[in-house]
Design a protein around this motif. Structure first.
Motif, short mmCIF file in Angstrom:
data_model
loop_
_atom_site.label_atom_id
_atom_site.label_comp_id
_atom_site.label_asym_id
_atom_site.label_seq_id
_atom_site.Cartn_x
_atom_site.Cartn_y
_atom_site.Cartn_z
N ALA A 129 0.83 -1.22 0.00
CA ALA A 129 0.00 0.00 0.00
C ALA A 129 0.86 1.26 0.00
CB ALA A 129 -0.92 0.01 1.22
N TYR A 130 2.09 1.13 0.43
CA TYR A 130 3.00 2.27 0.52
C TYR A 130 3.49 2.72 -0.86
CZ TYR A 130 7.59 4.48 1.30
OH TYR A 130 8.69 5.30 1.26
N TRP A 131 3.67 1.76 -1.81
CA TRP A 131 4.24 2.17 -3.09
C TRP A 131 3.32 1.93 -4.30
CZ3 TRP A 131 5.86 -2.58 -1.06
CH2 TRP A 131 5.77 -3.69 -1.91
N VAL A 132 2.32 1.05 -4.20
CA VAL A 132 1.48 0.78 -5.35
C VAL A 132 0.69 2.04 -5.73
CG1 VAL A 132 -0.53 -0.53 -6.18
CG2 VAL A 132 1.29 -1.69 -4.93
N GLY A 133 0.66 2.34 -7.03
CA GLY A 133 -0.06 3.52 -7.50
C GLY A 133 0.69 4.82 -7.31
N LYS A 134 1.97 4.74 -6.95
CA LYS A 134 2.77 5.94 -6.70
C LYS A 134 4.01 5.95 -7.58
CE LYS A 134 1.42 6.15 -1.79
NZ LYS A 134 0.60 4.92 -1.76
N ARG A 135 4.67 7.09 -7.61
CA ARG A 135 6.01 7.23 -8.17
C ARG A 135 6.86 8.01 -7.17
NH1 ARG A 135 3.55 9.05 -12.87
NH2 ARG A 135 4.35 11.15 -12.52
N PHE A 136 8.12 7.67 -7.10
CA PHE A 136 9.04 8.39 -6.23
C PHE A 136 9.89 9.32 -7.09
CE2 PHE A 136 8.08 4.31 -4.18
CZ PHE A 136 7.46 4.80 -3.05
N VAL A 137 10.22 10.48 -6.54
CA VAL A 137 10.83 11.55 -7.35
C VAL A 137 12.16 11.98 -6.75
CG1 VAL A 137 8.56 12.33 -8.13
CG2 VAL A 137 9.58 13.37 -6.08
N GLY A 138 12.77 12.96 -7.43
CA GLY A 138 14.05 13.49 -6.99
C GLY A 138 13.92 14.88 -6.43
N THR A 139 15.01 15.63 -6.49
CA THR A 139 15.03 16.99 -5.94
C THR A 139 14.24 17.94 -6.84
OG1 THR A 139 16.48 18.68 -5.02
CG2 THR A 139 17.13 17.73 -7.13
N PHE A 140 13.98 19.13 -6.32
CA PHE A 140 13.28 20.14 -7.11
C PHE A 140 14.17 20.60 -8.27
CE2 PHE A 140 12.02 24.53 -8.08
CZ PHE A 140 10.66 24.35 -8.29
#
Length: 577
Positions: A503-514
């Protein structure tokens, strides 16, 4: 010399057969082994030495990079030019059923079974004979553990298999709990027979009783939490995990209280970073097991060269949020928090381990003789996120080698892992006390000058991960501490799997710095999200809207190759495949 010749012949037999994962058709090892090989304890050591390369340290330098083994999880992403590296396909549910291979490889188990079947043939014995028998049981436990994590149920095979062993070759898979009990039994034998590390000629690089205890603690925590959180699912074990969690706590406590290891201490603002940039861990007080590299012995066959950095990976913006502020409060509630979107403010007023794990402007990039080069802007294209690693980065150039320096050792086990296993196992059992926290987590925090964790006054964090189920505040903080202290050391994928945390990562994307104008100028090809953060997975993942498409009813285990199901019709496919 004759013994070495036959061992080389034996290994050649392995190599020639290793492309075929079907162990039904392999030449029996006793037909290619020297009948005289098993004369001495030295022969046992020589045989076991061939397995040490299965402990995976820095990768071959020909790969062009030396990435963290957490690459592809929520805390570290591969650069866009190597998308899919490491754990990305697993977390994305982008695995296909292979015809063969796919990790279903029994070579190491077959070969260690051959060793264990022949140790009684050794005639010339000495005070290391039992130790090497213990090593054999350790290796079998290690190989089975790695396969169990990928496939769950496995056939239990405890002897060299020949074509006559029809019942074994056509056996069904044993339940994962039975497999894990088999692993535990091997570990108990290993612990009973092996010598402590300080009684060995090369402590820390040769397997020992200490390392076997550490492995037992690690494995029991994994299976204890797996069987707890996967109850009621197709991946469940046969227990609620409590007995394994207790064994994890007991084994870890023997390491913590044993007196053989202690935390390395020093300047709180550099001690953590310095720990991971050493060229030799011999005698380093908290390191339990490591691999030593030196250019003379290894040549150009391994990585972590300075010129390769950022090594085709970058840390995620989300990963940095696990680090507390210096007052011990989460960034969402601390008055000390000044922001984290850009690199210039990311580390301000934060846990010193953040500054010692990531690169920001004014950090030293390289020291070469009298010249010092400073970090100004990240290599966004080759990191993917712009948040480069300081951890493992050996910045002092050896004039004899140059920036191709390889001489950085690789840590497999260290004391803080034992401390964190003990705290987590006790928390999962509901028996954690403040005294337990003080002897583990708070000692880890002490060395970097962070405030203590007090069970009676935990401040709720609005940013605690949503694991899909409720856990106590103290368990959230223990998981946070594990993430921070063991950051990028290769534990993250296993943690997400054993916690059943989809549930923590499904349906999400992780990103980098601004993406500031200066960073966009040097990496215009790296995608950005609507909020302006680098978003390297924006067009790459298989889920809706290019998010992680992990299927929780299928993807916690790998599929059995189709050829194996044809060869042995008593094998069954894993759930959902």
């Amino acid at each position: 010399m004759k013994r070495i010749y036959y061992l080389v012949l034996f290994l050649l037999g392995i190599t020639l057969n290793s492309c075929d994962d079907d162990f039904l058709n392999r030449v029996p090892l006793d037909q290619i082994s020297d009948p005289e090989f098993w004369n001495s304890t030295g022969d046992m050591e020589l045989y076991l030495n061939t397995f040490y390369d299965t402990f995976d340290g820095w990768p071959p330098s020909g790969g062009g990079n030396a990435p963290t083994k957490d690459r592809g999880t929520d805390i570290a992403l591969p650069a866009i030019n190597v998308f899919g590296a490491s754990w990305t396909p697993r977390l994305d549910g982008a695995i296909n059923i292979p015809a063969s291979g796919g990790g279903w490889n029994w070579v190491n188990i077959r070969n260690i079974n051959y060793f264990l079947a022949n140790v009684d043939r050794v005639k010339v014995r000495n005070n290391m004979t039992d130790h090497y028998i213990g090593e054999g049981h350790f290796f079998r436990a290690w190989f089975y553990y790695e396969m169990m994590k990928n496939f769950g149920d496995l056939p239990i095979i405890d002897k060299p298999v020949t074509e006559a062993d029809v019942d074994i070759l056509n056996a069904p898979r044993n339940k994962r709990t039975e497999v894990f009990n088999f692993i535990l039994n091997d570990l108990e034998i290993a612990i009973s027979k092996m010598r402590p590390s300080n009684q060995l000629a090369t402590p820390g690089t040769r397997l020992s009783k200490d390392i076997a205890l550490m492995f037992k603690a690690r494995a029991c925590l994994y299976e204890g939490t797996w069987e707890k959180y996967h109850q009621g699912t197709p991946f469940a074990g046969q227990t609620d995990g409590k007995a394994y969690l207790q064994q994890a706590a007991d084994a870890a406590l023997q390491i913590v209280d044993g007196g053989n290891y202690s935390l390395v201490v020093g300047n709180p603002n550099r001690v953590y970073a310095d720990l991971f940039n050493r060229t030799n861990y011999a005698g380093v007080s908290e390191v339990i097991f490591y691999k030593h590299y030196d250019r003379e012995a290894h040549g150009n066959t391994f990585g972590n060269q300075l010129w390769n950095w950022p090594n085709a990976y970058g840390y995620t913006y989300e990963a940095t949020k696990f680090f507390l502020c210096k007052d011990g409060l989460p960034i969402a509630v601390s008055p000390l928090f000044v922001g984290d979107a850009t690199l210039d403010i990311l580390e301000k007023n934060r846990d010193p381990r953040l500054a010692q794990s990531v690169m920001v402007p004014t950090d030293i990039r390289r020291i070469q003789g009298t010249d010092t080069t400073y970090f100004i802007l990240p290599d966004v294209l080759n990191s993917g996120t712009g948040i480069e690693s300081r951890k493992f980065r050996h910045i002092v150039v050896d004039p004899a080698v140059g920036i191709q320096n390889h001489n950085v050792d690789y840590i497999f086990m260290r004391l803080p892992e034992a401390m964190l296993i003990y705290a987590e196992a006790k928390a999962e059992l509901g028996t954690l006390t403040q005294a337990d926290v003080d002897k583990t987590i708070n000692k880890i925090r002490d060395r970097v000058g962070m405030p203590h964790l007090k069970l009676s006054s935990i401040t709720p964090d609005p940013n605690w991960p949503n694991y899909g189920y409720a856990i106590p505040d103290y368990l959230h903080e223990i998981r946070r501490e594990r993430t921070v202290e063991l950051f990028a050391e290769g534990f993250r994928f296993d943690d997400l799997m054993r916690w059943r945390a989809h549930a923590y990562w499904v349906g999400k994307r992780f990103v980098g710095t601004f993406a500031t104008p200066a960073l966009i100028a040097i990496a215009p090809a790296v995608p950005r999200n609507q909020a302006g953060f680098f978003d390297p997975y924006q067009n790459a993942l298989s889920g809706p809207g290019s998010t992680f498409g992990f299927n929780p009813g299928r993807d916690y285990l790998l599929p059995i190759p189709t050829n194996e199901l044809t060869l042995n019709q008593n094998l069954t496919q894993n759930p959902g495949w």
